[in-house]
Design a protein around this motif. Structure first.
Motif, PDB file in Angstrom:
ATOM      1  N   ARG A  48      -3.578 -42.338  12.726  1.00  0.00           N
ATOM      2  CA  ARG A  48      -3.168 -41.614  13.927  1.00  0.00           C
ATOM      3  C   ARG A  48      -1.752 -41.043  13.770  1.00  0.00           C
ATOM      4  NH1 ARG A  48      -4.694 -41.449  19.244  1.00  0.00           N
ATOM      5  NH2 ARG A  48      -6.359 -42.981  18.893  1.00  0.00           N
ATOM      6  N   TRP A  87      -4.649 -34.526  12.728  1.00  0.00           N
ATOM      7  CA  TRP A  87      -4.554 -33.845  14.014  1.00  0.00           C
ATOM      8  C   TRP A  87      -4.855 -32.371  13.787  1.00  0.00           C
ATOM      9  CZ3 TRP A  87      -3.094 -36.342  18.640  1.00  0.00           C
ATOM     10  CH2 TRP A  87      -2.728 -37.693  18.494  1.00  0.00           C
ATOM     11  N   ASP A  88      -5.671 -31.784  14.695  1.00  0.00           N
ATOM     12  CA  ASP A  88      -5.993 -30.372  14.531  1.00  0.00           C
ATOM     13  C   ASP A  88      -4.928 -29.502  15.182  1.00  0.00           C
ATOM     14  OD1 ASP A  88      -6.429 -30.417  17.255  1.00  0.00           O
ATOM     15  OD2 ASP A  88      -8.618 -30.351  17.109  1.00  0.00           O
ATOM     16  N   ASN A 109      -4.995 -27.873  17.826  1.00  0.00           N
ATOM     17  CA  ASN A 109      -4.945 -27.983  19.286  1.00  0.00           C
ATOM     18  C   ASN A 109      -4.372 -29.318  19.753  1.00  0.00           C
ATOM     19  OD1 ASN A 109      -6.181 -25.436  19.655  1.00  0.00           O
ATOM     20  ND2 ASN A 109      -8.192 -26.362  19.248  1.00  0.00           N
ATOM     21  N   LYS A 130      -5.522 -32.331  18.892  1.00  0.00           N
ATOM     22  CA  LYS A 130      -6.562 -33.344  19.079  1.00  0.00           C
ATOM     23  C   LYS A 130      -6.639 -34.244  17.851  1.00  0.00           C
ATOM     24  CE  LYS A 130     -11.524 -33.989  19.744  1.00  0.00           C
ATOM     25  NZ  LYS A 130     -12.851 -33.340  19.851  1.00  0.00           N
ATOM     26  N   PHE A 131      -6.669 -35.534  18.087  1.00  0.00           N
ATOM     27  CA  PHE A 131      -6.798 -36.500  16.992  1.00  0.00           C
ATOM     28  C   PHE A 131      -8.244 -36.502  16.498  1.00  0.00           C
ATOM     29  CE2 PHE A 131      -7.128 -41.156  15.707  1.00  0.00           C
ATOM     30  CZ  PHE A 131      -6.575 -40.931  14.448  1.00  0.00           C
ATOM     31  N   GLU A 163     -10.844 -39.644  17.198  1.00  0.00           N
ATOM     32  CA  GLU A 163     -11.096 -40.211  18.516  1.00  0.00           C
ATOM     33  C   GLU A 163     -12.489 -40.824  18.560  1.00  0.00           C
ATOM     34  OE1 GLU A 163      -9.228 -40.834  20.884  1.00  0.00           O
ATOM     35  OE2 GLU A 163      -7.422 -39.660  20.464  1.00  0.00           O
ATOM     36  N   SER A 187     -10.346 -44.839  14.776  1.00  0.00           N
ATOM     37  CA  SER A 187      -9.039 -44.364  15.237  1.00  0.00           C
ATOM     38  C   SER A 187      -7.918 -45.358  14.942  1.00  0.00           C
ATOM     39  CB  SER A 187      -9.098 -44.073  16.737  1.00  0.00           C
ATOM     40  OG  SER A 187      -9.438 -45.252  17.461  1.00  0.00           O
TER      41      SER A 187
END
Length: 372
Positions: A30, A36-37, A39, A41-42, A45, A66
């Motif tokens: 994380r 991470w993208d 946007n 977002k992980f 998830e 995660s």
């Protein structure tokens, strides 16, 4: 690419890190920017499953969560590649009793600047080095799964796999007669040398010894050492058994036909090794599929010839059976005519005898009439 921290923090082991620092083995996925993208977002998830496909078609999977750290990722890679029960079983290939299952994937925490080895993959910190203990293309490892996760893993090839090359001689084990001498083979399958209808598949690590010990380490990391096991020739034995099915197609001894067909399983055809995880493997798969089509086409043509022969034999036997019944019918019809002739003759004789007896019985009556 190098695993770097996304933001400042502290690992579970108490290691402090800042943005852009090379991650440690205890750093959570994380906390790594690649997961991470754009946007924000992980990517983990939801749990993501990755499939590892070996060059010989064998597969193994592992799942990322995660809460996983880099160390967890490395452990899962080692289990997937090395474990004989749930993974690819490569730990059995190493000459140390399977104790080096954690040497297939290793996380490099610090760059090396002192190595003088001709090939040292452990020179860049923040990278995971993955090794295979199987020689040749059969040991190639391909990864598939969620595209974003595969990109986050930043997989690159450090050393291209090279196909095995063997020199094979074949002898009759019973007579010692030489069948073939010094046949050069690429890969681990001997096509049509022992017999035109027999292909021999042998272990890609035949006469190969894989070591992972303190003598093969670079600045604390284990490099799998693949060398010749024995300077002498590697010897194996192949027992050939005829599986031809014999059909009796005639009335006499020796009037038979043998039918045989080779192994048409996916492994025998090689299609179990078809991979399309990247452009090179997909291109190589075209040749594998073409070869499989050729292998299937020949038995299919042979089966068609068998079918034509059997149909021709059935037609001949049907014609012979019809002719035999016709001949039998003629014979039986001829016997009936003879019996009818004999019956008629006896009937005529019987009627003639009865007529003569009637005439004889009338003579005394006629004499008495004259006396009156």
């Amino acid at each position: 690419d190098i695993f770097k921290a996304k933001h400042s923090g502290t690992t579970a082991l108490g290691y402090n890190y800042n943005v852009g620092d090379i991650a440690s083995s205890g750093t959570s996925l994380r906390d790594i920017d690649k997961f991470w993208d754009a946007n924000g977002k992980f990517l983990l998830e939801d749990p993501q499953t990755i499939t590892i496909t070996q060059g010989d078609g064998k597969t193994a999977t592992f799942t990322l969560y995660s809460t996983d750290t880099i160390g967890d990722l490395v452990d899962k890679l080692n289990i997937a590649i090395g474990d004989k029960d749930t993974g690819l079983g490569q730990s059995e290939r190493i000459n140390d009793g399977g104790s080096t299952t954690k040497n297939f994937a290793q996380y490099v925490t610090a760059a090396s600047t002192t190595s003088t080895a001709p090939f040292d993959p452990f020179t860049v910190g923040g990278t995971i080095v993955i090794q295979s203990a199987i020689n040749g293309y059969n040991g190639t490892l391909s990864f598939s799964g969620n595209e974003d996760i595969i990109k986050a893993l930043s997989l690159n090839t450090l050393q291209e796999a090279m196909e095995n090359s063997f020199e094979v001689s074949v002898y009759d084990a019973h007579t010692g007669a030489e069948v073939a001498k010094d046949v050069k083979v690429t890969g681990n399958i001997l096509y049509g040398v022992v017999n035109p209808n027999v292909d021999v598949k042998f272990d890609p690590n035949a006469d190969i010894l894989v070591n992972s010990s303190s003598s093969t380490t670079f600045h604390g990391y284990y490099l799998l050492d693949i060398t010749a096991d024995d300077p002498d020739d590697y010897t194996t034995y192949v027992h050939l058994a005829d599986n031809t099915t014999v059909f009796q197609i005639g009335a006499n001894q020796g009037e038979d036909m043998g039918i045989h067909i080779g192994n048409m399983s996916s492994e025998a055809l090689g299609v179990n090794r078809v991979l399309v995880t990247d452009r090179e493997s997909a291109a190589r798969s075209i040749s594998i599929i073409d070869s499989a089509i050729n292998k299937v086409s020949l038995p299919r043509a042979r089966l068609g010839a068998y079918q034509n022969r059997l149909e021709h034999t059935v037609n001949n036997l049907t014609t012979a059976s019809t002719n035999l019944k016709a001949s039998e019918s003629r014979i039986r019809d001829a016997d009936m005519a003879k019996e009818m002739m004999e019956f008629t003759r006896l009937n005529v004789l019987s009627q003639a005898g009865n007529a003569m007896l009637a005439q004889a019985n009338q003579l005394p009556a006629n004499v008495l009439t004259l006396i009156r």
